[in-house]
Design a protein around this motif. Structure first.
Motif, PDB file in Angstrom:
ATOM      1  N   THR A 340      81.990  64.601 -30.169  1.00  0.00           N
ATOM      2  CA  THR A 340      81.673  65.522 -31.272  1.00  0.00           C
ATOM      3  C   THR A 340      82.937  65.968 -31.983  1.00  0.00           C
ATOM      4  OG1 THR A 340      79.777  66.318 -29.990  1.00  0.00           O
ATOM      5  CG2 THR A 340      80.479  67.666 -31.859  1.00  0.00           C
ATOM      6  N   LYS A 341      83.925  66.335 -31.197  1.00  0.00           N
ATOM      7  CA  LYS A 341      85.182  66.865 -31.743  1.00  0.00           C
ATOM      8  C   LYS A 341      85.882  65.842 -32.647  1.00  0.00           C
ATOM      9  CE  LYS A 341      89.034  69.611 -29.947  1.00  0.00           C
ATOM     10  NZ  LYS A 341      89.670  70.112 -28.720  1.00  0.00           N
ATOM     11  N   GLU A 342      85.950  64.593 -32.176  1.00  0.00           N
ATOM     12  CA  GLU A 342      86.669  63.572 -32.938  1.00  0.00           C
ATOM     13  C   GLU A 342      85.924  63.152 -34.199  1.00  0.00           C
ATOM     14  OE1 GLU A 342      89.799  62.743 -32.482  1.00  0.00           O
ATOM     15  OE2 GLU A 342      89.732  64.225 -30.874  1.00  0.00           O
ATOM     16  N   LEU A 343      84.588  63.163 -34.162  1.00  0.00           N
ATOM     17  CA  LEU A 343      83.833  62.820 -35.371  1.00  0.00           C
ATOM     18  C   LEU A 343      83.939  63.938 -36.409  1.00  0.00           C
ATOM     19  CD1 LEU A 343      80.590  61.096 -34.005  1.00  0.00           C
ATOM     20  CD2 LEU A 343      82.740  60.058 -34.726  1.00  0.00           C
ATOM     21  N   VAL A 344      83.930  65.188 -35.957  1.00  0.00           N
ATOM     22  CA  VAL A 344      84.134  66.307 -36.878  1.00  0.00           C
ATOM     23  C   VAL A 344      85.532  66.222 -37.489  1.00  0.00           C
ATOM     24  CG1 VAL A 344      84.400  68.823 -37.045  1.00  0.00           C
ATOM     25  CG2 VAL A 344      82.468  67.858 -35.778  1.00  0.00           C
ATOM     26  N   GLY A 357      75.490  70.898 -40.276  1.00  0.00           N
ATOM     27  CA  GLY A 357      74.248  71.601 -39.955  1.00  0.00           C
ATOM     28  C   GLY A 357      74.430  72.755 -38.992  1.00  0.00           C
ATOM     29  N   GLY A 358      75.548  73.465 -39.079  1.00  0.00           N
ATOM     30  CA  GLY A 358      75.751  74.694 -38.307  1.00  0.00           C
ATOM     31  C   GLY A 358      75.755  74.497 -36.803  1.00  0.00           C
ATOM     32  N   GLY A 359      75.420  75.566 -36.067  1.00  0.00           N
ATOM     33  CA  GLY A 359      75.300  75.528 -34.615  1.00  0.00           C
ATOM     34  C   GLY A 359      76.538  75.055 -33.892  1.00  0.00           C
ATOM     35  N   HIS A 360      76.359  74.032 -33.052  1.00  0.00           N
ATOM     36  CA  HIS A 360      77.449  73.482 -32.251  1.00  0.00           C
ATOM     37  C   HIS A 360      78.625  73.025 -33.121  1.00  0.00           C
ATOM     38  CE1 HIS A 360      74.121  73.060 -29.314  1.00  0.00           C
ATOM     39  NE2 HIS A 360      75.068  73.202 -28.417  1.00  0.00           N
ATOM     40  N   GLU A 366      85.757  75.547 -35.811  1.00  0.00           N
ATOM     41  CA  GLU A 366      86.631  76.689 -35.524  1.00  0.00           C
ATOM     42  C   GLU A 366      87.651  76.330 -34.443  1.00  0.00           C
ATOM     43  OE1 GLU A 366      83.934  79.868 -34.704  1.00  0.00           O
ATOM     44  OE2 GLU A 366      83.383  80.121 -36.819  1.00  0.00           O
ATOM     45  N   GLU A 367      87.210  75.573 -33.457  1.00  0.00           N
ATOM     46  CA  GLU A 367      88.101  75.137 -32.374  1.00  0.00           C
ATOM     47  C   GLU A 367      89.234  74.258 -32.915  1.00  0.00           C
ATOM     48  OE1 GLU A 367      87.633  72.275 -28.488  1.00  0.00           O
ATOM     49  OE2 GLU A 367      85.913  73.529 -28.996  1.00  0.00           O
ATOM     50  N   LEU A 368      88.907  73.430 -33.905  1.00  0.00           N
ATOM     51  CA  LEU A 368      89.916  72.539 -34.511  1.00  0.00           C
ATOM     52  C   LEU A 368      90.823  73.276 -35.488  1.00  0.00           C
ATOM     53  CD1 LEU A 368      87.660  69.409 -35.241  1.00  0.00           C
ATOM     54  CD2 LEU A 368      89.556  69.508 -33.606  1.00  0.00           C
TER      55      LEU A 368
END
Length: 411
Positions: A340-344, A357-360, A366-368
């Motif tokens: 998830t992190k790398e695709l974001v 789409g919000g949520g996770h 924010e973490e990145l």
């Protein structure tokens, strides 16, 4: 979505006028009825501030929770939170349409804000019906005559057809607030044929919903690539005839996902541009984590693997619009967050207009520390899903009818 350009705050003069503002303050609630997150309230502040600065008297209406649920509470704590965010006192009334609410609305002066109590305390608000039915409800008949304009800023409720959403536009000149406008303008890029290529990255656990989205974007020839992750990708691999191993097949059967294989296969046979993972991160019965190729999985699938991350990231890199909904893996476990992190990260580094789409995904952004690169984070769960699935949003339809009725259509 209608191609009509819906009217906004730019199209009305609210100076000295009374405005009924529909927002979505629906927030997570703790044990003592305290609000655990004020992000939804915060999201409406720009609209409220603008109305106040332009000399309007603003009456705010919202819902909180559902009847019978633990978060079905009064909006008094929301008024306190809104006061702090606005930097001015927000009046509150323990009433929605009764004599006290109407008296307070009549006495409200320009530059003042009044928050009515939870609109779902009214039985009428919990019933979906067409606009022409909702305009006849007691809520609309009692309150509409006290206002000059209605403003809908609650995109997250746009898929519902309740009195406070579709009734008032039938009897009052009505426009979008800034949050609603931002949502509509961002999402309209998805169906704009001039902006391409468009890449959709779909995951998460709501497989039937994701399948509905894919059916719509394929039918409308919107997506250039659809990158599947999570349980959705497992569905499409099974539809291709790939054996995902006993533990995964049992899990898919238990979740009722195998019943969707014919639909998935039909989409694949239609030539839909659907990509599936090349590899997965899995965990075996002893708790050992490893990377396995998609065609030879023995452990329980928990995330997409490194080859898939590389392949998907390359496709995302070329996009002009990237739409992401749902995580790629079981990201509650730190061992399975990487996909998830790398695709974001790839989406935000691509230079494309990004819609999340919000949520996770919001937590990952924010973490990145890359929030400044985000095109748009949608506030609408069900509304976003309905929009992507090609369904008409009642709130927008009501605003369109109102615009025609009261001559507010632009262009």
């Amino acid at each position: 979505m209608s191609q009509l350009k819906l009217p906004t705050l730019d199209d009305i003069d609210v100076s000295g006028k009374k405005v009924l503002l529909r927002v979505d303050f629906n927030s997570p609630v703790g044990d003592n009825e305290e609000l655990l997150d004020d992000s939804r309230i915060r999201a409406h502040v720009p609209t409220i501030k603008e109305l106040l600065e332009r000399g309007a008297a603003v009456v705010v209406v919202s819902h909180q929770g559902r009847p019978g649920e633990s978060d079905f509470i009064t909006l008094e704590p929301h008024a306190a939170k809104l006061s702090a965010l606005l930097g001015q006192s927000v009046q509150f009334v323990e009433d929605v349409m009764g004599p006290e609410a109407r008296r307070r609305i009549k006495n409200l002066k320009p530059g003042e804000v009044l928050l009515l109590d939870n609109v779902r305390f009214l039985a009428e608000e919990n019933i979906n019906a067409p606009p022409e039915v909702q305009e006849k409800t007691y809520l609309v008949r009692r309150l509409a005559k006290l206002f000059d304009y209605y403003v809908n800023d609650a995109f997250a409720t746009a898929h519902r057809s309740q009195p406070s959403i579709v009734g008032f536009p039938m009897v009052l000149p009505s426009v979008m607030g800034r949050l609603m406008q931002k949502e509509v303008e961002a999402l309209s890029k998805i169906f704009n044929p001039k902006v391409s290529p468009k890449v959709f990255v779909l995951g998460g656990g709501k497989v039937p919903d994701s399948l509905s989205i894919i059916e719509n974007i394929v039918e409308n020839k919107v997506a250039d690539r659809i990158l599947t992750t999570g349980l959705l990708s497992e569905l499409f691999l099974v539809a291709k005839g790939i054996d995902l191993g006993e533990s995964n097949m049992k899990f898919l059967e238990k979740k009722g996902i195998l019943s969707l294989v014919p639909k998935a296969r039909k989409l694949l046979l239609s030539g839909a541009p659907i990509d599936v993972p090349l590899d997965f991160v899995t965990v075996d019965e002893e708790g050992n984590v490893k990377v396995e190729p998609a065609y030879n999985v023995t452990g329980l699938i928990r995330d997409i693997g490194p080859a898939t991350i590389r392949s998907y990231s390359e496709l995302i890199k070329e996009a002009k619009v990237v739409v992401m909904r749902g995580p790629a893996g079981v990201m509650e476990d730190p061992r399975f967050r990487k996909g998830t992190k790398e695709l974001v990260r790839a989406a935000l580094e691509s230079g494309a207009f990004t819609i999340f789409g919000g949520g996770h995904l919001t937590a990952v952004i924010e973490e990145l520390g890359m929030k400044d690169r985000v095109g748009h984070i949608s506030t609408g769960g069900g509304a976003l899903l309905a929009f992507l699935s090609g369904k008409e949003l009642p709130a927008l339809k009501a605003l369109e009818i109102s615009a025609r009725k009261f001559g507010l259509i632009k262009g």
